[in-house]
Design a protein around this motif. Structure first.
Motif, PDB file in Angstrom:
ATOM      1  N   SER A 189       0.821  -1.215   0.000  1.00  0.00           N
ATOM      2  CA  SER A 189       0.000   0.000   0.000  1.00  0.00           C
ATOM      3  C   SER A 189       0.850   1.259   0.000  1.00  0.00           C
ATOM      4  O   SER A 189       0.550   2.215  -0.724  1.00  0.00           O
ATOM      5  N   THR A 190       1.927   1.278   0.790  1.00  0.00           N
ATOM      6  CA  THR A 190       2.700   2.503   0.972  1.00  0.00           C
ATOM      7  C   THR A 190       3.878   2.606   0.018  1.00  0.00           C
ATOM      8  O   THR A 190       4.041   3.612  -0.667  1.00  0.00           O
ATOM      9  N   HIS A 193       2.337   1.827  -3.594  1.00  0.00           N
ATOM     10  CA  HIS A 193       1.211   2.709  -3.919  1.00  0.00           C
ATOM     11  C   HIS A 193       0.004   1.981  -4.505  1.00  0.00           C
ATOM     12  O   HIS A 193      -0.741   2.547  -5.304  1.00  0.00           O
ATOM     13  N   ARG A 224       0.174   1.898  11.736  1.00  0.00           N
ATOM     14  CA  ARG A 224       0.425   3.319  12.017  1.00  0.00           C
ATOM     15  C   ARG A 224       0.622   3.542  13.506  1.00  0.00           C
ATOM     16  O   ARG A 224       1.574   4.214  13.929  1.00  0.00           O
ATOM     17  N   LYS A 421       0.996   8.004  -5.269  1.00  0.00           N
ATOM     18  CA  LYS A 421      -0.112   7.396  -4.519  1.00  0.00           C
ATOM     19  C   LYS A 421      -1.427   8.090  -4.851  1.00  0.00           C
ATOM     20  O   LYS A 421      -2.458   7.441  -5.061  1.00  0.00           O
ATOM     21  N   PHE A 437      -0.269   6.680   5.857  1.00  0.00           N
ATOM     22  CA  PHE A 437       0.674   6.768   4.741  1.00  0.00           C
ATOM     23  C   PHE A 437       1.920   7.551   5.151  1.00  0.00           C
ATOM     24  O   PHE A 437       3.043   7.154   4.851  1.00  0.00           O
ATOM     25  N   HIS A 441       5.388   5.758   5.184  1.00  0.00           N
ATOM     26  CA  HIS A 441       6.305   6.252   4.153  1.00  0.00           C
ATOM     27  C   HIS A 441       7.574   6.815   4.781  1.00  0.00           C
ATOM     28  O   HIS A 441       8.682   6.607   4.273  1.00  0.00           O
TER      29      HIS A 441
END
Length: 470
Positions: A189-190, A193, A224, A421, A437, A441
């Motif tokens: 996902s990060t 992207h 997170r 992204k 993100f 990231h």
């Protein structure tokens, strides 16, 4: 006699009428001339718009994503760098890369001839010698999840006490996704992207994992939360860094305009979202500024309102603007000389001729260029000079401190993944998603700068996630 007087009177009357007609015509012509003058001025103003060079990412701060198709085609063949004259491709002495043979292969297959190609006799009973070894690298298929039952055993001691074994910290009650899946979802996902819908398809097609988009969101949010410790460590590294680069770019958060900010150095990247593009955003993370850091940025005023040890403005931004001015008016040479001077200053820092006298010469020539009369040039030239004038002391700091870069390209590279992204996913749907993100990231980009495996870094965070859940 009477006829003569009558003729004279007629002549005078005709002359008077002619004079009045000429006066009236003169008034009309003056009015028409004024109307034409006004129309001419308006047409010149409109024509000026079309005669100006088209703004693109090479002569302005317009990002490549907003360029026209024509500008995109030109950009692929134009660079801010001056040609070295060398042929494209690998240069003499360049070390190439090739696949190296592994000393410990996972599998060995031998390929024996069965029959003689000449006479057809069987060769199965004849010993052979290896004449060549070739290696192939592949991945095993199918790749399927590994499901493990964790059974807790209890034993009753002779004293009557019942003893239960502890489960591993990464195993929680019921059924849960493991450490590697958490790290993989965060990475795809990060770092790559991939939007939620396509990510779910990848997990199903490659690994046979039936995961919902909601589960992806939950995993990223858990990563997170547990990544905040590392995230704050990165922030502290930035605060103690002697040189820091910064930049910002717009993003969409649930259809609203937000801003993504980056503060980075050679070994760390710290990214955070905020609704403001002003100093309020900076104060939300760096309330005391960066008093021990020299800040490398563009000319955005918010950076100059921070408490810092100094500033270096990005010369790449200035070079793009000077290229635009040069194309705007090809008859003048002021922008050409300023462009050459800035390029020479960058080359001076990298050359063996670096000296104090060379720096002084650069500064003196810059001062003379700034003092030249350019009132006869387009207003764009005066606008550029007036905007540059307050930052003259921030222009050549990189020549006096070799640890300071002459441009802010590193910050732009650190923040570019956000635009990728955003391009593939459209926007962030929630503040938690944008924050996830930024945190992940920052961790991934920092790991890469430190020559660490970003996936293994995510696995370490995922272990904390699983432990935290259980």
């Amino acid at each position: 006699m009477k006829d003569t007087v009558s003729d004279i009177v007629d002549i005078l009357r005709q002359a008077y009428r002619n004079e009045n007609i000429m006066k009236e015509e003169n008034v009309v012509l003056k009015g028409e001339n004024e109307a034409l003058r006004i129309e001419n001025a308006l047409l010149k103003e409109r024509l000026e718009h079309y005669e100006k060079p088209q703004l693109d990412s090479k002569n302005s701060n317009i990002p490549p994503s907003r360029e026209s198709l024509k500008a995109q085609a030109i950009r692929r063949t134009r660079s801010l760098r001056v040609s070295s004259g060398k042929k494209p491709g690998g240069q003499v002495g360049h070390t190439g890369n090739t696949l190296l043979k592994s000393e410990k292969p996972d599998e060995v297959q031998t390929h024996n001839p069965i029959h003689c190609a000449q006479c057809g006799n069987s060769l199965q009973e004849i010993d052979g010698l290896a004449y060549e070894i070739r290696q192939s690298i592949d991945i095993p298929l199918p790749i399927r999840p590994k499901v493990t039952d964790h059974i807790g055993i209890e034993k009753r001691c002779t004293c009557g006490h019942c003893n239960r074994a502890d489960f591993p910290s990464h195993v929680k009650p019921g059924v849960s996704y493991g450490v590697n899946i958490h790290a993989l979802v965060a990475y795809l996902s990060t770092a790559q992207h991939i939007p939620f819908k396509r990510l779910v398809e990848v997990l199903n097609d490659f690994y046979g994992l039936q995961m919902s988009q909601g589960s992806v969101s939950n995993i990223l949010n858990r990563m997170r939360k547990q990544g905040l410790i590392k995230y704050n460590e990165i922030k502290q590294e930035i605060q103690s860094s002697p040189v820091v680069g910064a930049d910002e770019t717009g993003m969409r958060l649930n259809k609203n305009l937000y801003w993504m900010w980056v503060f980075q150095n050679e070994l760390s990247t710290f990214v955070f979202p905020h609704s403001s593009r002003g100093k309020a955003a900076i104060d939300s993370e760096f309330s005391d500024g960066l008093p021990n850091s020299l800040l490398v940025t563009d000319c955005h005023s918010s950076y100059f309102n921070m408490k810092t040890a100094g500033h270096q403005i990005c010369l790449a931004h200035l070079l793009r603007k000077l290229i635009y001015l040069t194309v705007l008016d090809e008859k003048q040479d002021w922008s050409v000389r300023m462009l050459a001077l800035l390029r020479e200053s960058i080359h001076l820092q990298k050359s063996d001729n670096y000296s104090v006298s060379g720096i002084a010469d650069i500064k003196e020539r810059y001062k003379k260029l700034m003092e030249e009369d350019i009132s006869h040039l387009w207003h764009d030239f005066r606008e550029f000079r007036n905007g540059l004038s307050p930052h003259s002391e921030h222009l050549f700091v990189f020549l006096e401190n070799l640890h300071v870069p002459p441009d802010n390209n590193a910050s732009e590279r650190s923040i570019r993944p956000l635009k990728v992204k955003q391009k593939v996913s459209g926007q962030f749907k929630s503040g938690e998603g944008a924050s996830a993100f930024c945190v992940l990231h920052s961790i991934i980009n920092t790991a890469r700068k430190k020559k660490q495996d970003p996936f293994l870094t995510l696995i370490d965070i995922a272990k904390n996630v699983i432990s935290y859940q259980s």
